[in-house]
Design a protein around this motif. Structure first.
Motif, short mmCIF file in Angstrom:
data_model
loop_
_atom_site.label_atom_id
_atom_site.label_comp_id
_atom_site.label_asym_id
_atom_site.label_seq_id
_atom_site.Cartn_x
_atom_site.Cartn_y
_atom_site.Cartn_z
N ALA A 96 31.89 34.12 28.84
CA ALA A 96 32.05 32.93 28.00
C ALA A 96 31.75 33.22 26.53
CB ALA A 96 31.13 31.81 28.50
N THR A 97 31.79 34.50 26.13
CA THR A 97 31.41 34.88 24.78
C THR A 97 32.25 34.18 23.71
OG1 THR A 97 30.70 37.06 25.57
CG2 THR A 97 31.09 36.81 23.20
N ASP A 98 33.56 34.24 23.85
CA ASP A 98 34.43 33.67 22.83
C ASP A 98 34.32 32.15 22.78
OD1 ASP A 98 35.97 36.07 21.79
OD2 ASP A 98 36.28 36.28 23.94
N ALA A 99 34.19 31.51 23.92
CA ALA A 99 34.01 30.06 23.94
C ALA A 99 32.67 29.69 23.31
CB ALA A 99 34.08 29.55 25.38
N PHE A 100 31.64 30.47 23.59
CA PHE A 100 30.32 30.22 23.01
C PHE A 100 30.37 30.30 21.49
CE2 PHE A 100 26.31 31.84 21.31
CZ PHE A 100 25.41 30.93 21.81
N VAL A 101 31.05 31.31 20.96
CA VAL A 101 31.17 31.47 19.51
C VAL A 101 31.96 30.32 18.90
CG1 VAL A 101 32.14 32.94 17.69
CG2 VAL A 101 30.93 33.98 19.62
N ALA A 102 33.03 29.92 19.57
CA ALA A 102 33.92 28.88 19.03
C ALA A 102 33.27 27.50 19.03
CB ALA A 102 35.22 28.85 19.83
N PHE A 103 32.43 27.22 20.01
CA PHE A 103 31.89 25.87 20.17
C PHE A 103 30.59 25.62 19.42
CE2 PHE A 103 34.92 25.40 23.57
CZ PHE A 103 35.12 24.03 23.67
N HIS A 104 29.88 26.67 19.02
CA HIS A 104 28.55 26.48 18.43
C HIS A 104 28.53 26.97 16.99
CE1 HIS A 104 27.89 26.92 22.86
NE2 HIS A 104 27.19 25.83 22.65
N ASN A 105 28.32 26.03 16.06
CA ASN A 105 28.24 26.40 14.65
C ASN A 105 26.91 27.09 14.33
OD1 ASN A 105 30.74 25.31 14.02
ND2 ASN A 105 29.92 23.28 13.59
N ASP A 106 25.82 26.51 14.77
CA ASP A 106 24.50 27.08 14.51
C ASP A 106 24.09 27.93 15.71
OD1 ASP A 106 21.95 27.72 13.74
OD2 ASP A 106 21.32 25.67 13.29
N LYS A 107 24.57 29.17 15.73
CA LYS A 107 24.34 30.03 16.89
C LYS A 107 22.88 30.46 17.03
CE LYS A 107 29.07 31.60 16.47
NZ LYS A 107 29.31 30.57 15.41
N SER A 108 22.18 30.62 15.91
CA SER A 108 20.77 31.01 15.97
C SER A 108 19.93 29.94 16.67
CB SER A 108 20.23 31.25 14.56
OG SER A 108 20.38 30.08 13.76
N LEU A 109 20.27 28.67 16.44
CA LEU A 109 19.55 27.58 17.11
C LEU A 109 19.85 27.57 18.60
CD1 LEU A 109 17.86 24.95 17.07
CD2 LEU A 109 19.98 23.72 16.55
N VAL A 110 21.10 27.72 18.96
CA VAL A 110 21.50 27.65 20.36
C VAL A 110 20.92 28.82 21.15
CG1 VAL A 110 23.46 27.60 21.94
CG2 VAL A 110 23.61 26.44 19.74
N LYS A 111 20.84 29.98 20.52
CA LYS A 111 20.34 31.16 21.23
C LYS A 111 18.88 31.03 21.63
CE LYS A 111 23.65 34.58 19.53
NZ LYS A 111 23.88 35.81 18.73
N LYS A 112 18.15 30.13 20.97
CA LYS A 112 16.77 29.89 21.37
C LYS A 112 16.71 29.30 22.78
CE LYS A 112 15.09 29.13 16.65
NZ LYS A 112 14.45 28.16 15.72
N TYR A 113 17.69 28.47 23.11
CA TYR A 113 17.75 27.88 24.44
C TYR A 113 18.19 28.90 25.49
CZ TYR A 113 17.36 23.38 22.06
OH TYR A 113 16.92 22.33 21.29
N LEU A 114 18.93 29.90 25.04
CA LEU A 114 19.44 30.89 25.99
C LEU A 114 18.35 31.80 26.54
CD1 LEU A 114 22.81 32.04 24.34
CD2 LEU A 114 22.50 30.54 26.30
#
Length: 234
Positions: free
Chosen positions: A33-51
């Motif tokens: 889901a790498t490409d979908a993850f990049v496309a859907f999330h503007n603030d990736k640094s914030l989202v990666k905290k949940y990952l």
């Protein structure tokens, strides 16, 4: 489980709390889901905290980080293209442009009612008002589309707030309904059973050999004769 940047995550429980909806994330179960993850999330640094709390492992070195039905060179070309577009700043919104878009929508919408109020409901004023109103409604649909994609403001909150104003108040449609369907469409565009835009199957939207085969299997199962006849006529 799904894969993002070669890391494996268990989203079984998180999918129920996923802000984009459980279906969007579940469509990538067992896939990269790498490409979908990049496309859907503007603030990736914030989202990666949940990952971090969902991480359960990584792909083996000999395991490819893309689906077997995808061409690696084409996938790499698209990723390179996206990086080039981001570096050139082509994804940064022009606030003045969108302000003018919103302003002209309000003017057209108001003009449609003012024409009828001032000139009455005879044929010519009615047609003029209808033209103004129809143009405004169509353009509102595209403006809320950009807002739904979080393409106008940097903060998703402001995008969603203005989207509610445009689609809920000015068009009379629920923003939540549009986001729920459209997010799935972009997560799995034109994938039968996953893209809601193809829910008109099999009567109204049967295009292409592969898609017809999928519809055939879901409709007729193991009845080969009926399936063959369906493919011949579609």
């Amino acid at each position: 489980w799904l894969v993002v940047d070669r890391k494996v995550y268990d989203v079984s429980q998180f999918s129920k709390r996923h802000p984009g909806g459980s279906r969007v994330i579940s469509h990538y179960a067992g896939q990269d889901a790498t490409d979908a993850f990049v496309a859907f999330h503007n603030d990736k640094s914030l989202v990666k905290k949940y990952l971090k709390s969902l991480l359960i492992g990584e792909l083996a070195p000999d395991q490819p980080s893309f689906e077997t039905n995808k061409k690696k060179s084409l996938l790499e070309d698209f990723r390179e293209l996206r990086c080039t577009i981001e570096k050139k700043g082509l994804l940064r919104p022009n606030y003045f442009f969108f302000f003018l878009i919103f302003l002209h929508l309000l003017v057209l919408d108001a003009a449609s009612w003012l024409v009828l109020w001032y000139f009455g409901v005879s044929l010519v004023p009615f047609l003029a008002g209808m033209m103004f109103f129809t143009t405004a409604q169509i353009q509102m649909g595209w403006f809320q589309h950009d807002l739904g994609h979080c393409s106008v403001f940097r903060k998703p909150r402001w995008n969603h707030l203005l989207q509610i104003v445009v689609i809920n108040m000015l068009k009379g449609l629920p923003a939540s309904w549009w986001n729920h369907l459209h997010n799935q469409h972009h997560a799995k565009p034109n994938c039968f059973r996953k893209d809601p835009d193809l829910n008109m199957h099999p009567l109204l939207f049967s295009l292409g050999k592969n898609l017809s085969v999928e519809v055939c299997k879901s409709t007729f199962g193991d009845r080969k004769l009926e399936c063959d006849m369906y493919l011949i006529y579609n």
